[in-house]
Motif scaffolding. Structure first.
Motif, PDB file in Angstrom:
ATOM      1  N   ARG A  96       0.892  -1.069   0.044  1.00 27.77           N
ATOM      2  CA  ARG A  96      -0.124  -0.074  -0.020  1.00 27.77           C
ATOM      3  C   ARG A  96       0.849   1.168   0.093  1.00 27.77           C
ATOM      4  O   ARG A  96       0.654   2.151  -0.974  1.00 27.77           O
ATOM      5  CB  ARG A  96      -1.061   0.067   1.249  1.00 27.77           C
ATOM      6  CG  ARG A  96      -1.907   1.385   1.322  1.00 27.77           C
ATOM      7  CD  ARG A  96      -2.501   1.175   2.632  1.00 27.77           C
ATOM      8  NE  ARG A  96      -1.852   1.263   3.733  1.00 27.77           N
ATOM      9  CZ  ARG A  96      -1.194   2.206   4.470  1.00 27.77           C
ATOM     10  NH1 ARG A  96      -1.274   3.415   3.952  1.00 27.77           N
ATOM     11  NH2 ARG A  96      -0.655   2.000   5.496  1.00 27.77           N
ATOM     12  N   ILE A  97       1.852   1.397   0.681  1.00 27.51           N
ATOM     13  CA  ILE A  97       2.772   2.603   1.051  1.00 27.51           C
ATOM     14  C   ILE A  97       3.503   2.665  -0.502  1.00 27.51           C
ATOM     15  O   ILE A  97       3.824   3.760  -0.771  1.00 27.51           O
ATOM     16  CB  ILE A  97       3.674   2.325   2.236  1.00 27.51           C
ATOM     17  CG1 ILE A  97       2.756   2.191   3.411  1.00 27.51           C
ATOM     18  CG2 ILE A  97       4.681   3.444   2.166  1.00 27.51           C
ATOM     19  CD1 ILE A  97       3.637   2.061   4.587  1.00 27.51           C
ATOM     20  N   ALA A  98       4.115   1.380  -0.842  1.00 25.80           N
ATOM     21  CA  ALA A  98       4.945   1.749  -1.952  1.00 25.80           C
ATOM     22  C   ALA A  98       4.200   2.194  -3.169  1.00 25.80           C
ATOM     23  O   ALA A  98       4.701   2.828  -4.030  1.00 25.80           O
ATOM     24  CB  ALA A  98       5.632   0.166  -2.484  1.00 25.80           C
ATOM     25  N   LYS A  99       2.955   1.452  -3.349  1.00 21.65           N
ATOM     26  CA  LYS A  99       1.907   2.135  -4.470  1.00 21.65           C
ATOM     27  C   LYS A  99       1.841   3.382  -4.256  1.00 21.65           C
ATOM     28  O   LYS A  99       1.937   4.212  -5.240  1.00 21.65           O
ATOM     29  CB  LYS A  99       0.736   1.406  -4.420  1.00 21.65           C
ATOM     30  CG  LYS A  99      -0.342   1.566  -5.522  1.00 21.65           C
ATOM     31  CD  LYS A  99      -1.554   0.847  -5.380  1.00 21.65           C
ATOM     32  CE  LYS A  99      -2.527   1.094  -6.359  1.00 21.65           C
ATOM     33  NZ  LYS A  99      -4.021   0.192  -6.153  1.00 21.65           N
ATOM     34  N   GLU A 100       1.588   3.985  -3.165  1.00 23.26           N
ATOM     35  CA  GLU A 100       1.334   5.389  -3.108  1.00 23.26           C
ATOM     36  C   GLU A 100       2.389   6.249  -3.643  1.00 23.26           C
ATOM     37  O   GLU A 100       2.307   7.380  -3.857  1.00 23.26           O
ATOM     38  CB  GLU A 100       0.990   6.011  -1.609  1.00 23.26           C
ATOM     39  CG  GLU A 100      -0.377   5.323  -1.047  1.00 23.26           C
ATOM     40  CD  GLU A 100      -0.464   5.302   0.407  1.00 23.26           C
ATOM     41  OE1 GLU A 100       0.444   5.842   1.037  1.00 23.26           O
ATOM     42  OE2 GLU A 100      -1.578   4.943   0.885  1.00 23.26           O
TER      43      GLU A 100
END
Length: 949
Positions: free
Chosen positions: A398-402
């Motif tokens: 989730r964080i990497a996608k953001e």
């Protein structure tokens, strides 16, 4: 004249040319010629339903807009694909240079010395880094190369293993998932049983003939392959290693440990990811296995004057000679990409590669330290460029996608990160912020990168590599630019003259089609990136599938096969799956006409089928009664027929619908080889003729350049009943609802190259594509008419017409002591590449002009052949010292002080006036093939080694 029309730029003859050509042929109109060439019952009843054609300008705007739909995130997915830095000097002077990308496979060695040297560099690079004795000049991708390794090790089992039918092959669970899928596809048909497991638990049982390891493993861990190989040798188990070629700069070569085969991809050597390809794979092995080595081998030999020369070695082991006895069906390699990768090694040299590998390893190591400080469990104890972190992967994702970062998530508890050549210290710090946020801690900022050694001493590289002069001489851009140009000048390509190779369709590769290949947002997309980041690609690939389905008259298309021969194999495996779904797995007989391409029987055997050859009539057509007899004889077990249309003899056989009906009536499917699709598009198609599946050579009919012998793309188009079985991929969903396992590594094969064919169809449209086919037929019949009286056509249609190609008979010239090879070599003096020599009939030339050549160039080619015929008439068996036997003539011969030939220098070099304005000079005289095979040398060793051999 509509100067915006792409068809005007692509199609060679103008309206006045066409009128004159039709007059020469003796027909009133092009439609009359077509009606006298194609059987009426196979003509399409309606036009193709394709979009209106775009101009070049409109298309470039269109493809640029589509590129914006691709999101080039920072990508650390790995799995055999990495962002790279393609040196601009290589991009501009090779990738974007028609002198390199329009060349043909180097069967005529005298006019291919440049790319042969570049490929010899590639082979040397591979043998040095892998520590093996011999390498080929590239394969299609790492996964199919691994499958070829399995096949080779199965073929070279010792006598007792064959006697006892030892057929188990161990595959490490650390193997790349796409490679495992391709191995599963390939194993069963040839009788191999795969056993997948942990390397450290393998018991080295005598039930196994071979094993395959990944080095480093798919998740980055470097395992002790040294010990495994040693145990394998003791247990008479041959070991193949799939290796990351850049890691071999720091890891000791598998050959040093005794590996029997080493395979991999050279994509990391400057080649764009391109959503999966094209990329040049490598295959290296022991010299003892040279006769079983798949693909092309470049070797050193000498010419008629004893001068060092290069050529393709050991050709008698290839599929076009061995046919159903071949151990591989490989026809296309990845020459253009191999040239680029080899030149990357030349440009950087051993010290430059060491710098790049050290930089990657040190940054990976610093990232590992920082992640550990943040509290994460990095489990790889030994690694080159890839970390494996045990954590909540959903949270990290989730964080990497953001943050627009692509990592890999093998499962819910694992994240992997693969660092690459493009990764800078800012990128490392940005990656650290992803994990800091996940840990709820302040980030750690690196200001410098220290040196690290996270590789066990026993596996660290100590052996030297790339010590030859070529890898230590061209490190400035000026130096490399001149070296590349020196090689280019030795080669004849389409930017020099017409290449009339029958069945190979050397047509124009338009600049507008080629330009997008260099664009960042097409080149820098990982094949396993999320679909939302590849919408540009998915739009183009879906549209191309639909275009090809419409053109062929079929229901669905798979773009996965990345060569024509692989398309054949894919089509047969889909047919096999279809029969199995109907509880008819026993159907394994494949009928193949005697005139078929050599890849056809080789592909059938690889697919686990038994080949039954059908006869040809005296006119060169399929003997329908013999076919009927054999179809009925094998009715209970008939799987399919493999048929080329128009035939390999250059004829539209009028019995084709009867032939397809015979097969269907006896329970089989019809596989149509699409090699000659250039003579079908818009006029007829495989679906209307009664075929069930065909492969298409996008590097022939649909304008992808041959690149000196590759890249090729060989998609398959299938009828409705076969569509559910189109091949899938283990990482990204593709293929049919009942998809067979993978045919090649990437979900869409060589996706980047598919942009070319998409553009070709987009800019031509229905009318343009149809006019291409009509003009190809016109050009061929014009050549046929012009050569009458000098060269007779061996086969013609029922009304005396050729299709898009023809075979001319050179066997009568033996009465003068002249062989077809002498004509081929003499054509070089006239500035032309020879047509296809001695295929499918020995002693003949198969000529295909394509639609791209205009009347002036075709006339020049015909004038050259007619002039050669006059030279033949002046020779005799009693005078072997003649202009044909001594061809080709080099500049050094012509400028020498002495001249010992019974004809003039002008006759040798300038037999026709046009040559005085634009002369191509070969750099070597006729090469000695037999010497090269007897004294096999396949690396760029110093001249002293060559002289000793």
């Amino acid at each position: 004249m509509n100067t915006n029309a792409f068809a005007l730029r692509h199609i060679g003859p103008n309206e006045e040319d066409k009128k004159q050509m039709l007059d020469t042929i003796g027909v009133a109109s092009l439609e009359q010629l077509i009606s006298e060439t194609l059987p009426d019952d196979i003509r399409l009843k309606k036009e193709l339903n394709l979009d209106a054609p775009m101009t070049e300008h409109e298309y470039l705007l269109h493809i640029h807009d589509l590129s914006k739909k691709n999101k080039a995130y920072k990508t650390y997915i790995g799995l055999g694909y990495h962002p790279t830095i393609l040196p601009a000097v290589i991009q501009r002077n090779i990738l974007e240079n028609p002198g390199w990308y329009t060349a043909y496979t180097p069967y005529q060695a005298e006019i291919a010395q440049g790319r042969l040297e570049a490929l010899l560099n590639f082979q040397t690079m591979v043998t040095d880094l892998t520590g093996m004795e011999i390498a080929n000049a590239s394969l299609l991708d790492e996964s199919t190369a691994a499958a070829e390794a399995m096949g080779l090790l199965f073929a070279v089992r010792d006598r007792s293993q064959k006697k006892n039918n030892i057929n188990k092959f161990f595959v490490s669970e650390n193997i790349l998932p796409q490679t495992l899928s391709v191995l599963q596809t390939r194993a069963t048909p040839i009788g191999v049983e795969l056993v997948i497991g942990k390397e450290d638990r393998f018991d080295f049982s005598s039930d196994f003939f071979g094993a395959l390891l990944q080095y480093p493993g798919k998740n980055g861990q470097i395992t002790d392959i040294k010990t495994f190989i040693s145990k394998g040798i003791t247990a008479n188990i041959k070991v193949a290693v799939a290796a990351d070629i850049l890691s071999l700069v720091k890891l000791e070569s598998p050959g040093k440990f005794g590996a029997h085969v080493v395979v991999g991809t050279t994509q990391r050597f400057g080649i764009p990811m391109g959503y999966g390809g094209p990329h040049a794979a490598f295959f290296a092995t022991k010299e003892a296995y040279k006769r079983d080595l798949p693909g092309r081998i470049i070797g050193v030999t000498k010419d008629m004057d004893g001068k060092r020369a290069l050529r393709m070695a050991l050709q008698t082991r290839e599929q076009h000679i061995k046919r159903d006895k071949a151990t591989s069906n490989i026809c296309t390699a990845q020459v253009l990409l191999a040239v680029m990768a080899g030149t990357y090694a030349v440009y950087h040299g051993p010290k430059g590669l060491q710098f790049i590998a050290d930089k990657i390893h040190n940054k990976t190591s610093e990232l590992a330290k920082a992640i550990a400080k943040l509290g994460f469990n990095q489990v790889n104890t030994s690694f080159f460029d890839t970390l494996q972190i045990k954590t909540d992967s959903k949270k990290i994702k989730r964080i990497a996608k953001e943050k627009k970062v692509n990592l890999r998530y093998p499962d819910k508890e694992t994240v992997t990160i693969s660092i690459n050549e493009t990764t800078g210290i800012r990128d490392i710090n940005y990656l650290i912020t992803v994990f800091a946020e996940a840990a709820g801690k302040d980030t750690i900022t690196l200001n410098s990168i220290a040196e690290h050694h996270n590789i066990p001493e026993s596996l660290q590289r100590h052996s030297k590599f790339l010590s030859m002069e070529v890898f230590n001489s061209h490190h400035s851009e000026t130096g490399l630019m001149r070296y590349i140009k020196s090689l280019e000048r030795k080669d004849l390509s389409l930017n020099q003259s017409m290449i009339s190779l029958g069945s190979c369709t050397m047509k124009l590769n338009a600049a507008a089609e080629m330009m997008p290949l260099s664009w960042f947002k097409w080149g820098n997309i990982h094949p396993f990136a999320p679909n939302k980041q590849a919408q540009g690609y998915l739009t183009v690939l879906k549209a191309l599938e639909d275009q090809l389905s419409e053109i062929t008259g079929f229901a669905a298309t798979s773009l996965q096969p990345n060569s024509g021969a692989q398309g054949e194999y894919a089509g047969l495996m889909v047919i096999k799956a279809y029969h199995e779904s109907r509880n008819e797995a026993h159907r394994n007989i494949c009928l193949i006409p005697a005139s078929a391409h050599g890849t056809n029987p080789a592909s059938a055997v690889m697919a686990g089928m038994k080949v039954v050859v059908t006869k040809s009539t005296d006119e060169g057509n399929i003997d329908v009664e013999d076919l009927r007899e054999k179809a009925i004889l094998h009715k209970e077990n008939l799987s399919c027929i493999m048929v080329t249309y128009p035939s390999t003899h250059g004829v539209y056989e009028s019995a084709i619908k009867e032939i397809t009906k015979i097969i269907h009536d006896n329970g089989g499917q019809v596989y149509m080889d699409g090699a000659n699709m250039n003579a079908q598009v818009g006029l007829t198609n495989p679906g209307s003729i009664g075929a069930d599946v065909c492969h298409l050579n996008l590097h022939k009919t649909f304008a992808i350049p041959h690149g000196g012998g590759g890249p090729g793309v060989g998609p398959i188009c299938v009828a409705k009943q076969l569509a559910p079985f189109l091949p899938g991929n283990p990482v990204k969903k593709t293929g049919g609802q009942k998809a067979i396992t993978a045919i090649s590594a990437a979900p869409f094969g060589s996706a980047l190259a598919c942009l070319i064919s998409y553009g070709y169809i987009k800019m031509l449209g229905t009318e343009g594509l149809t006019e291409c086919t009509r003009t190809a037929i016109l050009n061929a019949n014009y050549i046929k008419t012009r050569l009458q009286g000098s060269f007779e056509t061996l086969y013609s249609g029922e009304r005396g017409r050729a299709a898009h190609e023809m075979i001319v008979d050179c066997r009568p010239f033996k009465a003068h002591g002249i062989e077809v090879s002498d004509i081929a070599k003499r054509l070089i003096d006239y500035g032309f590449h020879a047509p296809t020599v001695s295929f499918p009939v020995a002693g003949t030339l198969m000529i295909e002009p394509t639609e791209s050549e205009n009347k002036a160039e075709i006339d020049r080619f015909c004038d050259a052949l007619i002039s050669i015929k006059k030279e033949i008439d002046r020779t005799s068996l009693d005078a072997p010292n003649n202009v044909l036997k001594n061809a080709p003539h080099t500049m050094s011969m012509l400028t020498a002080d002495e001249w010992h030939f019974p004809y003039s220098r002008e006759t040798a070099a300038f037999p026709l006036d046009y040559l005085k304005d634009n002369k191509f000079w070969p750099t070597v005289r006729r090469v000695n093939d037999a010497y090269g095979d007897r004294n096999l040398m396949c690396t760029c060793a110093p001249i002293e080694a060559y002289m000793e051999a």
